[in-house]
Design a protein around this motif. Structure first.
Motif, PDB file in Angstrom:
ATOM      1  N   ASP A 447       0.729  -1.228  -0.170  1.00  0.00           N
ATOM      2  CA  ASP A 447       0.185   0.013   0.025  1.00  0.00           C
ATOM      3  C   ASP A 447       0.753   1.270   0.054  1.00  0.00           C
ATOM      4  N   MET A 448       0.369   2.328  -0.750  1.00  0.00           N
ATOM      5  CA  MET A 448       1.036   3.661  -0.753  1.00  0.00           C
ATOM      6  C   MET A 448       0.091   4.483  -0.302  1.00  0.00           C
ATOM      7  N   ILE A 449       0.434   5.308   0.901  1.00  0.00           N
ATOM      8  CA  ILE A 449      -0.241   6.478   1.240  1.00  0.00           C
ATOM      9  C   ILE A 449       0.540   7.755   1.061  1.00  0.00           C
ATOM     10  N   VAL A 450      -0.034   8.681   0.420  1.00  0.00           N
ATOM     11  CA  VAL A 450       0.626   9.977   0.434  1.00  0.00           C
ATOM     12  C   VAL A 450      -0.268  10.973   1.009  1.00  0.00           C
ATOM     13  N   VAL A 451       0.256  11.973   1.962  1.00  0.00           N
ATOM     14  CA  VAL A 451      -0.459  12.869   2.764  1.00  0.00           C
ATOM     15  C   VAL A 451       0.078  14.353   2.351  1.00  0.00           C
ATOM     16  N   GLY A 452      -0.667  15.169   2.072  1.00  0.00           N
ATOM     17  CA  GLY A 452      -0.220  16.486   1.858  1.00  0.00           C
ATOM     18  C   GLY A 452       0.975  16.646   0.708  1.00  0.00           C
ATOM     19  N   SER A 453       0.218  15.990  -0.337  1.00  0.00           N
ATOM     20  CA  SER A 453       1.134  15.379  -1.398  1.00  0.00           C
ATOM     21  C   SER A 453       1.120  16.761  -2.632  1.00  0.00           C
ATOM     22  N   PRO A 454       2.325  17.206  -2.913  1.00  0.00           N
ATOM     23  CA  PRO A 454       2.224  18.023  -4.352  1.00  0.00           C
ATOM     24  C   PRO A 454       2.298  17.454  -5.471  1.00  0.00           C
ATOM     25  N   GLY A 455       2.624  16.141  -5.565  1.00  0.00           N
ATOM     26  CA  GLY A 455       2.302  15.501  -6.707  1.00  0.00           C
ATOM     27  C   GLY A 455       3.355  14.131  -6.715  1.00  0.00           C
ATOM     28  N   THR A 456       3.340  13.072  -7.528  1.00  0.00           N
ATOM     29  CA  THR A 456       3.989  11.934  -7.374  1.00  0.00           C
ATOM     30  C   THR A 456       4.798  11.724  -8.739  1.00  0.00           C
ATOM     31  N   HIS A 457       4.964  13.109  -9.671  1.00  0.00           N
ATOM     32  CA  HIS A 457       5.462  12.972 -10.960  1.00  0.00           C
ATOM     33  C   HIS A 457       4.898  11.820 -11.893  1.00  0.00           C
ATOM     34  N   THR A 458       3.525  11.630 -11.561  1.00  0.00           N
ATOM     35  CA  THR A 458       3.014  10.688 -12.625  1.00  0.00           C
ATOM     36  C   THR A 458       1.481  11.477 -12.863  1.00  0.00           C
ATOM     37  N   ASN A 459       0.771  10.810 -13.768  1.00  0.00           N
ATOM     38  CA  ASN A 459      -0.620  11.302 -14.118  1.00  0.00           C
ATOM     39  C   ASN A 459      -1.377  10.463 -13.548  1.00  0.00           C
ATOM     40  N   SER A 460      -1.258   9.212 -13.155  1.00  0.00           N
ATOM     41  CA  SER A 460      -2.279   8.498 -12.421  1.00  0.00           C
ATOM     42  C   SER A 460      -1.696   7.450 -11.679  1.00  0.00           C
ATOM     43  N   ALA A 461      -2.504   6.937 -10.596  1.00  0.00           N
ATOM     44  CA  ALA A 461      -2.002   5.742  -9.827  1.00  0.00           C
ATOM     45  C   ALA A 461      -1.681   4.563 -10.784  1.00  0.00           C
ATOM     46  N   ASP A 462      -2.150   4.435 -12.103  1.00  0.00           N
ATOM     47  CA  ASP A 462      -1.913   3.275 -12.615  1.00  0.00           C
ATOM     48  C   ASP A 462      -0.604   3.377 -12.891  1.00  0.00           C
ATOM     49  N   ASP A 463       0.188   4.619 -12.898  1.00  0.00           N
ATOM     50  CA  ASP A 463       1.661   4.664 -13.334  1.00  0.00           C
ATOM     51  C   ASP A 463       2.571   4.187 -12.321  1.00  0.00           C
ATOM     52  N   GLY A 485       2.691  23.085  -4.754  1.00  0.00           N
ATOM     53  CA  GLY A 485       3.782  22.290  -5.273  1.00  0.00           C
ATOM     54  C   GLY A 485       3.268  21.736  -6.529  1.00  0.00           C
ATOM     55  N   ALA A 486       2.039  21.769  -6.903  1.00  0.00           N
ATOM     56  CA  ALA A 486       1.511  21.245  -8.127  1.00  0.00           C
ATOM     57  C   ALA A 486       2.057  21.340  -9.393  1.00  0.00           C
ATOM     58  N   ALA A 487       2.593  22.794  -9.571  1.00  0.00           N
ATOM     59  CA  ALA A 487       3.340  23.139 -10.957  1.00  0.00           C
ATOM     60  C   ALA A 487       4.556  22.228 -11.031  1.00  0.00           C
ATOM     61  N   SER A 488       5.113  22.108  -9.966  1.00  0.00           N
ATOM     62  CA  SER A 488       6.359  21.406 -10.060  1.00  0.00           C
ATOM     63  C   SER A 488       6.473  19.457 -10.189  1.00  0.00           C
ATOM     64  N   HIS A 489       5.394  19.354  -9.396  1.00  0.00           N
ATOM     65  CA  HIS A 489       5.483  17.706  -9.189  1.00  0.00           C
ATOM     66  C   HIS A 489       3.946  16.957  -9.630  1.00  0.00           C
ATOM     67  N   ALA A 490       3.183  17.822  -9.778  1.00  0.00           N
ATOM     68  CA  ALA A 490       1.748  16.790 -10.298  1.00  0.00           C
ATOM     69  C   ALA A 490       2.017  16.494 -11.801  1.00  0.00           C
ATOM     70  N   GLY A 491       0.873  15.374 -11.769  1.00  0.00           N
ATOM     71  CA  GLY A 491       1.124  14.893 -13.092  1.00  0.00           C
ATOM     72  C   GLY A 491       0.354  15.774 -14.058  1.00  0.00           C
ATOM     73  N   TRP A 492       0.048  15.422 -15.333  1.00  0.00           N
ATOM     74  CA  TRP A 492      -0.686  16.215 -16.281  1.00  0.00           C
ATOM     75  C   TRP A 492      -1.500  15.310 -17.236  1.00  0.00           C
ATOM     76  N   GLN A 493      -3.127  15.648 -17.320  1.00  0.00           N
ATOM     77  CA  GLN A 493      -3.539  15.117 -17.978  1.00  0.00           C
ATOM     78  C   GLN A 493      -4.584  15.970 -18.946  1.00  0.00           C
ATOM     79  N   ALA A 494      -4.357  15.696 -19.995  1.00  0.00           N
ATOM     80  CA  ALA A 494      -5.040  16.561 -21.247  1.00  0.00           C
ATOM     81  C   ALA A 494      -6.212  17.210 -20.746  1.00  0.00           C
ATOM     82  N   GLU A 495      -7.170  16.316 -20.487  1.00  0.00           N
ATOM     83  CA  GLU A 495      -8.514  16.582 -20.147  1.00  0.00           C
ATOM     84  C   GLU A 495      -8.949  17.166 -18.848  1.00  0.00           C
ATOM     85  N   HIS A 496      -7.870  17.300 -17.924  1.00  0.00           N
ATOM     86  CA  HIS A 496      -7.870  17.920 -16.662  1.00  0.00           C
ATOM     87  C   HIS A 496      -6.851  18.701 -16.171  1.00  0.00           C
TER      88      HIS A 496
END
Length: 566
Positions: A447-463, A485-496
């Motif tokens: 299991d992975m638990i992230v708290v207060g996360s600015p992003g995991t350098h991925t677009n989705s949990a599937d990655d 932190g999202a600008a630096s570390h969040a993933g990117w989805q074209a539709e979202h």
């Protein structure tokens, strides 16, 4: 030097008794060290004695306990050398006695003379056969052969005797009394010379955690003991070695390094290092020593690779626990100033998890700071130019540390494949977890638990090479860090656009979080865990399919796993 008569007539029972006596002394000294730490140092610490006199006494107490530990090292080295001598010399003696019997069977009498030996061919031929009477050439050949054979055996005995004498002569008990600055270094060199007598020379290279575990299991108990005393820091840092053995090695290495840094002028780097090590020592002292099967503190790694310090510590033994949680801290975490607070968080995770099952001690919690956590300071709206955020917006720190997290988890798996491992990653620590999870075949956690996360350098949990139902995120309403932190570390989805781990589009589970800010995820409501901490604990203990729905993790959105992990 050893001569023929000395080797022939030697009695080695006394040698074995000598080695056994030193072994017993070593055990008693180790017991005394543990008792002293728990019965004196811990009591003084818990009494709350403060002031200059307390500081002076604390230094004196630490000096005494290190003298005891150093004495144990020296006693162990002496006992190990004597034990190996008692094993090797009888083999050589037996070779000598066999050669004498065979010579006499061949019609050659072996006599002693002034400590040496004389071969006499005038004796009757023995049952073993020899040169025929009246065949002086063959008899001389036999004489020459047995002389060379006996000379070789005696020379071998002399070499072994010189080897052990040299090692034993180098052991200097005066180091213990004098507490010389280099006494630990000398004791370490002594231990390695003694280990070499047993064939323990250096460490194998380029092993993965599974290879390290297999190598360690393949050693004899004596070889493991010699590695622990000879290469403590190396063994303590090796993923795949049992946690209890790593703890023993690291405590010894910590004592040695603190002794080396104490009482002499320090560089700026060394000054920061000793402050970090003193914080680690304080955490160990407050929690006492730890046996392999209790719920105390285990020191699984420490180092000075980074100025802010490096440490991995566990409450409980992760090799024995059914469930293990690994806490990865985020920005501005250091050892000297932050370890105490982080260990309080770890205590809360441990307590909240352990209270969920009737069995005490079936969970271990690990604080993992084996990366250079980024530094960030904010000058505020009035002085934005004083803000320093370059390391926290970059990926360098997370990418550099991710492989070490992967191998650490691999080391836990090498000891036990059937227990449940979770990671709780806070803030920038979740970016590191993301880098570990998205590379290669991922990271071997349940299991992975992230708290207060600015992003995991991925677009989705599937990655992240994990079932999205086993990815969990918490975000408190007043926690502004994920958005910043999202600008630096969040993933990117074209539709979202930018997608954070706690958002529905990321595809994982969002846990109900307590009201609060970026530091509120381990809050308590009186003596009960608040929602954030309680939900972390339910995931850590694998209660997502519990028969009682009230014990399952509470979701803002997502899908609970349909079956608990082992």
């Amino acid at each position: 030097m050893v001569n023929f008569v000395e080797l022939r007539d030697a009695k080695f029972d006394g040698w074995r008794e000598f080695a056994a006596a030193w072994s017993k002394a070593t055990t008693r000294l180790h017991d005394l060290e543990r008792s002293f730490r728990a019965g004196v140092n811990d009591v003084v610490e818990q009494a709350g004695w403060k002031g200059i006199s307390a500081q002076t006494a604390d230094k004196d107490l630490e000096r005494v306990v290190r003298q005891i530990a150093l004495s144990a090292m020296q006693a162990q080295s002496i006992g190990s050398a004597a034990d190996q001598a008692a094993a090797e010399m009888p083999v050589i003696q037996n070779a000598l006695l066999t050669a004498v019997r065979e010579a006499e069977a061949a019609g050659i009498k072996v006599s002693d003379s002034g400590g040496g030996f004389v071969l006499d061919a005038s004796a009757p031929r023995g049952a073993g056969g020899g040169a025929a009477p009246g065949d002086p050439a063959k008899m001389q050949t036999l004489l020459d052969e047995f002389k060379r054979r006996l000379d070789t055996i005696i020379r071998q005995a002399c070499e072994v005797d010189d080897k052990f004498a040299g090692v034993l002569a180098g052991l200097n008990p005066s180091d213990v009394a004098a507490t010389a600055l280099n006494s630990w270094e000398n004791a370490q060199e002594d231990a390695r010379r003694v280990a070499a007598l047993h064939g323990v020379n250096g460490l194998p290279k380029d092993m993965d955690p599974a290879g390290s575990a297999a190598w360690w299991r393949g050693l004899t108990e004596e070889q493991r003991r010699l590695y622990l005393s000879s290469y403590p820091h190396e063994i303590g840092s090796m993923d795949g070695i049992p946690a209890a053995d790593r703890d023993k090695a690291n405590r010894r290495a910590l004592d040695a390094r603190l002794a080396d840094l104490s009482g002499r002028p320090l560089s700026d780097g060394e000054f920061r290092e000793i402050k970090n090590l003193q914080a680690i020592e304080s955490a160990l002292t407050k929690n006492g020593t730890c046996a392999a099967d209790d719920s105390g503190i285990l020191l699984l790694k420490f180092g000075n690779k980074f100025l802010d310090g490096q440490v991995v510590m566990s409450i409980g033994n992760p090799d024995l626990a059914r469930h293990t949680a690994i806490l990865i801290p985020g920005t501005n975490t250091d050892v000297a100033g932050g370890l105490e607070g982080q260990m309080k968080r770890l205590d809360k995770i441990q307590d909240a998890s352990d209270r969920l099952t009737p069995q005490a001690g079936d969970v271990a919690s690990v604080f993992w700071l084996d990366y250079d956590a980024p530094e960030a300071s904010f000058g505020g709206l009035d002085k934005p130019w004083e803000s320093k955020v370059s390391s926290v917006i970059g990926w360098d720190r997370s990418q550099e540390g991710a492989p070490r997290l992967d191998t650490f988890v691999g080391g836990l798996r090498a000891q036990s494949t059937d227990h449940h491992i979770s990671v709780v990653a806070h803030s920038y620590g979740s970016s590191l977890l993301g880098d570990a999870g998205r590379k290669g075949d991922g990271i071997a956690v349940d299991d992975m638990i992230v708290v207060g996360s600015p992003g995991t350098h991925t677009n989705s949990a599937d990655d992240l090479h994990i079932d999205p139902r086993h990815f969990w995120a918490e975000a408190a309403d007043d926690d502004g860090i994920p958005g910043l932190g999202a600008a630096s570390h969040a993933g990117w989805q074209a539709e979202h656009g930018k997608t954070l781990p706690h958002e529905k589009d990321f595809g994982g589970n969002r846990l109900v979080a307590s009201p609060g800010d970026h530091s509120s995820y381990w809050s308590m409501n009186g003596d009960q865990p608040a929602s954030s901490l309680e939900n972390q604990a339910r995931v850590i203990m694998g209660l997502y399919d519990d028969p009682n729905p009230a014990r399952r993790p509470e979701l803002e959105h997502g899908r609970l796993p349909t079956a608990p992990k082992p």
